[in-house]
Design an enzyme around this catalytic site. Structure first.
Site, PDB file in Angstrom:
ATOM      1  N   GLY A  33      62.555  29.076   6.811  1.00  0.00           N
ATOM      2  CA  GLY A  33      62.850  27.520   7.869  1.00  0.00           C
ATOM      3  C   GLY A  33      63.221  28.319   9.137  1.00  0.00           C
ATOM      4  O   GLY A  33      62.587  29.472   9.594  1.00  0.00           O
ATOM      5  N   GLU A  57      58.365  24.049   8.457  1.00  0.00           N
ATOM      6  CA  GLU A  57      58.344  25.794   9.213  1.00  0.00           C
ATOM      7  C   GLU A  57      57.466  26.257   7.930  1.00  0.00           C
ATOM      8  O   GLU A  57      56.929  27.690   7.552  1.00  0.00           O
ATOM      9  CB  GLU A  57      59.771  25.425   9.065  1.00  0.00           C
ATOM     10  CG  GLU A  57      60.755  25.279  10.164  1.00  0.00           C
ATOM     11  CD  GLU A  57      60.463  26.500  11.420  1.00  0.00           C
ATOM     12  OE1 GLU A  57      59.709  27.840  10.729  1.00  0.00           O
ATOM     13  OE2 GLU A  57      61.073  26.309  12.932  1.00  0.00           O
ATOM     14  N   GLU A 113      55.039  29.663   7.845  1.00  0.00           N
ATOM     15  CA  GLU A 113      55.471  30.769   7.835  1.00  0.00           C
ATOM     16  C   GLU A 113      55.074  31.161   6.377  1.00  0.00           C
ATOM     17  O   GLU A 113      54.697  32.515   6.720  1.00  0.00           O
ATOM     18  CB  GLU A 113      56.699  30.782   7.881  1.00  0.00           C
ATOM     19  CG  GLU A 113      57.518  30.319   8.988  1.00  0.00           C
ATOM     20  CD  GLU A 113      59.118  30.521   8.931  1.00  0.00           C
ATOM     21  OE1 GLU A 113      59.610  30.992   9.667  1.00  0.00           O
ATOM     22  OE2 GLU A 113      59.648  30.298   7.628  1.00  0.00           O
ATOM     23  N   GLU A 120      55.249  37.927   6.813  1.00  0.00           N
ATOM     24  CA  GLU A 120      54.090  38.054   5.391  1.00  0.00           C
ATOM     25  C   GLU A 120      55.000  37.379   4.663  1.00  0.00           C
ATOM     26  O   GLU A 120      56.600  37.605   5.091  1.00  0.00           O
ATOM     27  CB  GLU A 120      54.591  40.297   4.895  1.00  0.00           C
ATOM     28  CG  GLU A 120      54.437  40.012   3.268  1.00  0.00           C
ATOM     29  CD  GLU A 120      54.242  41.232   2.900  1.00  0.00           C
ATOM     30  OE1 GLU A 120      54.184  41.745   1.519  1.00  0.00           O
ATOM     31  OE2 GLU A 120      54.833  42.056   3.630  1.00  0.00           O
TER      32      GLU A 120
END
Length: 247
Positions: free
Chosen positions: A66, A82, A86, A133
């Site tokens: 997020g 997001e 990510e 990660e």
């Protein structure tokens, strides 16, 4: 909001006349983020997707994907952007389930987050942007979470357990062709209960959402499982009308 609560900002132009800009309110504006609780299924256990933060606050801690919403996007667009930045997951259909507004939920500033969840097939993920990660975790292996994400997780899991009783779930989490035992494993993993095999079979088949991939030969061993796929039309019909599944 009434106009008396704001004042228009005038910017001089070349000819000396003012041009009307955005409203400037006297009240402070909180920042808004979107967070994603992503569930997957490995055939036995429900998994949840987390990212390891690469920046402060909570650098090195695990959290849900997020980030902050841009001025030109919706909460859903922010959540999907997001999530891709990510974790690498693309084109995921997310659904809002709650808005978290605790005043001190973020140590940086006043931040409101619009939480989303999604059910997806397990796939390879990779940390990107400010995530060191990205990794799938079983529900009983979730580490300590940053911010108020433990609260977000508990709320998301509650919503998932409620949804499974009112919407048929499985398309997103099971392979195209599956065994009845795999579907039962999914429901047991989400609801954290054990079902009688015969009772589960009878209730699911009565819904009409499953189609046999091919009829089992009469002389085939009973140990050879019948393979199913979801009846897409019936599945969509039940989802649109709503239903109640009780065991």
């Amino acid at each position: 909001m009434k106009e008396t609560l704001s004042e228009k900002v005038q910017k001089p132009t070349a000819n000396g006349q003012g041009s009307e800009l955005k409203y400037c309110y006297k009240y402070p504006h909180p920042a808004v983020t979107a967070d994603c609780v992503i569930f997957g299924f490995d055939g036995i256990n429900i998994k949840v997707l987390l990212i390891q933060r690469g920046i402060d606050p909570y650098k090195g801690k695990w959290a849900f994907p997020g980030g902050f919403m841009n001025m030109d996007e919706t909460a859903e667009q922010c959540a999907r952007r997001e999530l891709e930045e990510e974790t690498g997951l693309k084109d995921v259909t997310v659904e809002q389930f709650y808005t978290f507004t605790d005043v001190k939920r973020d140590p940086r500033e006043r931040v409101i987050t619009v939480a989303h969840y999604a059910l997806v097939s397990l796939s390879e993920v990779k940390g990107g942007d400010d995530a060191e990660e990205a990794q799938w975790f079983s529900l009983d292996e979730i580490p300590s979470l940053a911010f108020d994400h433990e609260l977000i997780f508990r709320k998301a899991l509650k919503v998932l357990k409620e949804r499974i009783c009112f919407e048929p779930i499985g398309f997103e989490l099971l392979p195209e062709v599956f065994k009845m035992s795999e579907l039962q494993n999914l429901y047991e993993a989400i609801l954290e209960v054990k079902f009688d095999r015969r009772n589960f079979y009878n209730k699911i088949t009565k819904l009409g959402i499953l189609s046999e991939v091919e009829e089992r030969a009469k002389d085939a061993s009973r140990r050879v499982p019948i393979m199913y796929r979801f009846n897409a039309e019936k599945y969509a019909e039940l989802k649109s009308k709503g239903f109640r599944l009780e065991f």
